[in-house]
Design an enzyme around this catalytic site. Structure first.
Site, mmCIF file in Angstrom:
data_model
loop_
_atom_site.group_PDB
_atom_site.id
_atom_site.type_symbol
_atom_site.label_atom_id
_atom_site.label_comp_id
_atom_site.label_asym_id
_atom_site.label_seq_id
_atom_site.Cartn_x
_atom_site.Cartn_y
_atom_site.Cartn_z
ATOM 1 N N SER A 22 0.748 -1.308 -0.106
ATOM 2 C CA SER A 22 -0.088 -0.047 -0.033
ATOM 3 C C SER A 22 0.921 1.266 -0.090
ATOM 4 C CB SER A 22 -0.877 -0.028 1.228
ATOM 5 O OG SER A 22 -2.125 1.039 1.111
ATOM 6 N N ASP A 42 -9.458 -3.771 -6.192
ATOM 7 C CA ASP A 42 -9.024 -3.135 -4.975
ATOM 8 C C ASP A 42 -9.899 -2.253 -4.601
ATOM 9 O OD1 ASP A 42 -7.566 -1.533 -3.200
ATOM 10 O OD2 ASP A 42 -5.647 -2.410 -3.660
ATOM 11 N N HIS A 63 -7.629 -5.044 -1.285
ATOM 12 C CA HIS A 63 -6.750 -4.049 -0.953
ATOM 13 C C HIS A 63 -5.634 -5.017 -0.018
ATOM 14 C CE1 HIS A 63 -3.986 -0.939 -0.628
ATOM 15 N NE2 HIS A 63 -4.189 -0.747 0.602
#
Length: 351
Positions: A149, A275, A302
């Protein structure tokens, strides 16, 4: 660009199931168990981020075993060295013969007391400086890095800056990275509010902790903490950065378009098409050099990519395989085939 070979069972094909389970207490427990089972010795360290900045991290290695290299792992925003994906990836890397350093960004993992100023996403210089310090303390070569991320964004920027900083980095791997921060903000605002509310809640808690520790330096009130994500980010930009607008701030850590075209370090990126936090369109617009590879998966949510009911993940194995390939290409101790042969022998009957 290539397709990923990740295919989850039908019950794990919801992006929201993937994303929520990936950060669940059950997966955190799984990560702790998996890392403990390696038998690695883990020690805490304060590393130098330059200009008086101190960052905290955890070094793990298997006693009595020669290392094939050093893997630096970077967590996502409001994550930490103890996030499930960090522990699970560390476990896989340790099993593959690496030693691992999991780095906390400023104000993450309970490290708020180490620095007076507040974390923001353009603080790449201190991460580069910390990576150099880690490389000097644990001079196993080659060194590789991976992130998830926001940590994936930092890993890619670390790869961009490594040659100029004198950091010998053999390769990077990035899972569901933030590519275009401005687009990501819009995407979360227009998407399921669960994720925006989660980040607002955790960020407010972090800022409260900072205020408690440094009340004279951080005198913001509860009304400020009650602002929404965009408004709170704008407050951060105006009061705690040198950027003159939120757009300039987002642009400061964007890696969209052709910004990765100058990568000299080999890089791999894994992204899920479903995502719910990071928009996919920015990945299609990336201009990547020949030694950078983007893999797109139909599923994964995600930073999820969960495989089964035990909540083991595809991404941890993917990161390990990609970093091992980069390390071997850079001439690390022992090739991949040698390590695999040793592992097969160790698990064979009588082995």
């Amino acid at each position: 660009m290539a397709g990923s070979d990740y295919t989850p069972p039908h019950w794990l094909r919801s992006p929201h199931v993937q994303t929520v389970l990936a950060s669940s207490p059950w997966r955190r427990k799984r990560g702790a168990q998996r890392l403990a089972a390696t038998g690695a010795v883990t020690t805490a360290h304060l590393v130098d981020g330059g200009d008086g900045v101190r960052l905290q991290g955890l070094h793990s290695a298997l006693p009595g075993r020669r290392s094939r290299g050093l893997a630096l792992l970077l967590h996502g925003w409001e994550g930490s060295t103890e996030s499930s994906y960090m522990r699970l990836t560390a476990a896989r890397l340790l099993e593959c013969g690496f030693e691992v350093f999991r780095l906390n960004f400023r104000d993450h993992g309970g490290s708020h007391h180490l620095n007076e100023a507040i974390f923001h996403s353009n603080r790449i210089d201190e991460v580069v400086h910390a990576a150099l310090d880690v490389a000097q303390r644990f001079p196993a070569r080659p060194m590789v890095a991976a992130g998830y991320s926001l940590g994936g964004n930092f890993a890619l920027r670390l790869g961009l800056r490594a040659p100029g900083a004198g950091l010998q980095l053999a390769g990077v791997a990035s899972v569901c990275p933030v590519i275009d921060p401005a687009r990501t903000m819009l995407y979360m605002e227009r998407g399921h509010r669960l994720y925006l509310r989660h980040f607002e809640r955790t960020w407010r808690a972090s800022l409260r902790r900072k205020r408690e520790l440094f009340p004279h330096h951080h005198a913001f009130d509860d009304a400020t903490l009650g602002l929404g994500m965009r408004e709170l980010t704008d407050w951060l930009v105006q009061t705690h950065t040198d950027f003159d607008s939120i757009d300039a701030y987002f642009d400061g850590y964007s890696v969209a378009g052709d910004r990765l075209s100058g990568l000299q370090v080999p890089a791999d990126i894994l992204m899920a098409a479903d995502d719910p936090v990071i928009p996919l369109d920015a990945f299609h617009a990336l201009a990547l050099p020949a030694h950078a590879r983007l893999e797109l998966s139909r599923w994964g949510g995600h930073c999820g990519f969960l495989l089964d009911r035990r909540l083991d993940g595809f991404a941890e194995g993917w990161v390990t395989a990609r970093l091992a390939a980069h390390a071997d290409a850079a001439g690390g101790e022992g090739g991949l085939r040698t390590r695999l042969a040793a592992a097969v022998h160790a698990h064979a009957p009588g082995g």
